[in-house]
Design a protein around this motif. Structure first.
Motif, PDB file in Angstrom:
ATOM      1  N   THR A 275       0.691  -1.032  -0.263  1.00 43.73           N
ATOM      2  CA  THR A 275      -0.057  -0.106  -0.103  1.00 43.73           C
ATOM      3  C   THR A 275       0.747   1.451  -0.216  1.00 43.73           C
ATOM      4  O   THR A 275       1.929   0.768   0.334  1.00 43.73           O
ATOM      5  CB  THR A 275      -1.040  -0.254   0.821  1.00 43.73           C
ATOM      6  N   SER A 276       0.010   2.293  -1.011  1.00 45.66           N
ATOM      7  CA  SER A 276       1.412   3.373  -0.724  1.00 45.66           C
ATOM      8  C   SER A 276       1.442   4.060   0.516  1.00 45.66           C
ATOM      9  O   SER A 276       3.012   4.469   0.698  1.00 45.66           O
ATOM     10  CB  SER A 276       0.428   4.728  -1.616  1.00 45.66           C
ATOM     11  N   GLU A 277       1.113   3.862   2.037  1.00 45.28           N
ATOM     12  CA  GLU A 277       1.327   4.102   3.256  1.00 45.28           C
ATOM     13  C   GLU A 277       2.281   3.487   3.284  1.00 45.28           C
ATOM     14  O   GLU A 277       3.192   3.629   4.266  1.00 45.28           O
ATOM     15  CB  GLU A 277      -0.123   5.010   4.509  1.00 45.28           C
ATOM     16  N   ALA A 278       2.236   2.185   3.923  1.00 44.64           N
ATOM     17  CA  ALA A 278       3.199   0.903   3.712  1.00 44.64           C
ATOM     18  C   ALA A 278       4.368   1.185   3.460  1.00 44.64           C
ATOM     19  O   ALA A 278       5.639   1.024   4.132  1.00 44.64           O
ATOM     20  CB  ALA A 278       2.276  -0.829   3.870  1.00 44.64           C
ATOM     21  N   VAL A 279       4.400   1.275   2.047  1.00 48.86           N
ATOM     22  CA  VAL A 279       5.986   1.100   1.681  1.00 48.86           C
ATOM     23  C   VAL A 279       6.494   2.863   1.608  1.00 48.86           C
ATOM     24  O   VAL A 279       7.936   2.550   2.143  1.00 48.86           O
ATOM     25  CB  VAL A 279       5.654   1.123  -0.004  1.00 48.86           C
ATOM     26  N   ARG A 280       5.507   3.661   1.937  1.00 46.70           N
ATOM     27  CA  ARG A 280       6.163   4.884   1.924  1.00 46.70           C
ATOM     28  C   ARG A 280       7.073   4.881   3.582  1.00 46.70           C
ATOM     29  O   ARG A 280       8.566   4.955   3.515  1.00 46.70           O
ATOM     30  CB  ARG A 280       5.356   5.882   2.148  1.00 46.70           C
ATOM     31  N   THR A 281       6.351   4.436   4.799  1.00 41.72           N
ATOM     32  CA  THR A 281       7.100   4.262   6.317  1.00 41.72           C
ATOM     33  C   THR A 281       8.209   2.904   5.795  1.00 41.72           C
ATOM     34  O   THR A 281       8.990   3.257   6.758  1.00 41.72           O
ATOM     35  CB  THR A 281       6.048   3.680   6.961  1.00 41.72           C
ATOM     36  N   ALA A 282       8.037   1.421   4.984  1.00 45.94           N
ATOM     37  CA  ALA A 282       8.975   0.808   5.052  1.00 45.94           C
ATOM     38  C   ALA A 282      10.286   1.745   4.516  1.00 45.94           C
ATOM     39  O   ALA A 282      11.420   1.744   4.676  1.00 45.94           O
ATOM     40  CB  ALA A 282       8.402  -0.033   4.411  1.00 45.94           C
TER      41      ALA A 282
END
Length: 307
Positions: A243-250
């Motif tokens: 997901t866009s948010e999960a990838v950004r956080t990771a």
């Protein structure tokens, strides 16, 4: 006079766990089949079996050294099919015969002309390790294969300073690539970069710092056993769902860990840190940083040529 076994007494492999016995039996079948085929002058195993780490999920990986006058006509599939029925056999993307046996055991078989093939083993130094070379050699009609394998018996850890510098620079370069891809909105591509490119580099740098380089070529192998729990937990923060948010956080967590590892290497070995660039990459990864934090156009031809 040619001989069908090495001139030395064969070293028995270390006892295998019970769930690895099917692999052990198939290896014995490979030995017998090769000895009965005069075209095959040598067989060398590689992979987990030679390291004493085989289990029920291990593959059968072998190099078959065939007489040079016979190699062009040698049918690798037909030879391997003598070991057990095959569900799949094809030449994989690396030009290697890849098979799936009827019990779902995987296998890879390199078919090489004896002379050039054995000579090439010397170029494997630093990439392949045979802690028990006599156990890795299943067949050696001339003695040359055993001699070549013995040259790779000693494990040479990577040189710390040069390797740490290379990994530090690689991590900066590929994470900047990640920032560009993420800013473009290609979240699947960013997700792949994190897991397939950046994570192995991080794990190598982490292993170098922890003095745990036995699984250097596959740095995620036995990760839970080889590295401290804190490092394993840190690695877990660099992964996530697509997901866009999960990838950004990771991605942000990944770069933070990369910088900490690089700083630790610099403190220990004096490697160079491009601190200004590191800050810019952090800015590019931050929410809203894609447009202002990247100095080159996101649609530039250079970016289109990236992986």
């Amino acid at each position: 006079m040619p001989h069908t076994r090495p001139t030395h007494a064969r070293t028995a492999p270390a006892p295998l766990p019970a769930d690895a016995l099917p692999l052990d039996r198939r290896i014995e079948s490979l030995r017998a089949t090769a000895e009965a085929d005069p075209r095959v002058e040598g067989v060398l195993l590689y992979g987990s079996w030679t390291l004493g780490e085989a289990d029920a999920h291990s593959d059968l990986d072998a190099c078959l050294y065939v007489r040079e006058e016979d190699v062009d006509a040698f049918d690798g599939r037909e030879f391997v099919e003598r070991l057990a029925p095959l569900k799949l056999a094809y030449t994989n993307m690396y030009g290697i015969l890849a098979v799936v046996f009827d019990d779902l055991m995987r296998g890879e078989f390199h078919v090489e002309p004896t002379g050039p093939g054995i000579a090439e083993i010397a170029t494997w130094r630093g990439q392949v390790h045979f802690p028990r070379p006599e156990a890795a050699v299943l067949l050696d009609r001339t003695g040359r294969l055993t001699a070549a394998a013995r040259e790779l018996a000693a494990f040479t850890p990577p040189e710390p300073v040069i390797t740490a510098q290379q990994l530090t620079d690689e991590l900066a370069n590929w994470t900047l690539m990640l920032a560009h891809v993420q800013a473009r909105g290609e979240h699947a591509r960013a997700h792949n970069l994190l897991h397939a490119v950046i994570a192995p580099l991080q794990l190598k740098l982490c292993r170098l710092l922890r003095g745990s380089t036995a699984h250097w070529l596959t740095p995620s192998r036995a990760l839970e056993a080889d590295l401290p729990g804190a490092d394993v937990e840190r690695y877990a923060t660099t992964t996530g769902p697509l997901t866009s948010e999960a990838v950004r956080t990771a991605a942000a967590n990944s770069w933070e860990w990369s910088r900490e590892l690089a700083a630790e290497a610099a403190d220990r070995w004096g490697t160079r840190l491009p601190l200004g660039l590191h800050e810019e990459i952090a800015g590019a990864l931050a929410p809203g940083g894609g447009g202002d934090g990247l100095s080159s156009p996101l649609g530039s031809p250079a970016m289109e040529c990236g992986p």
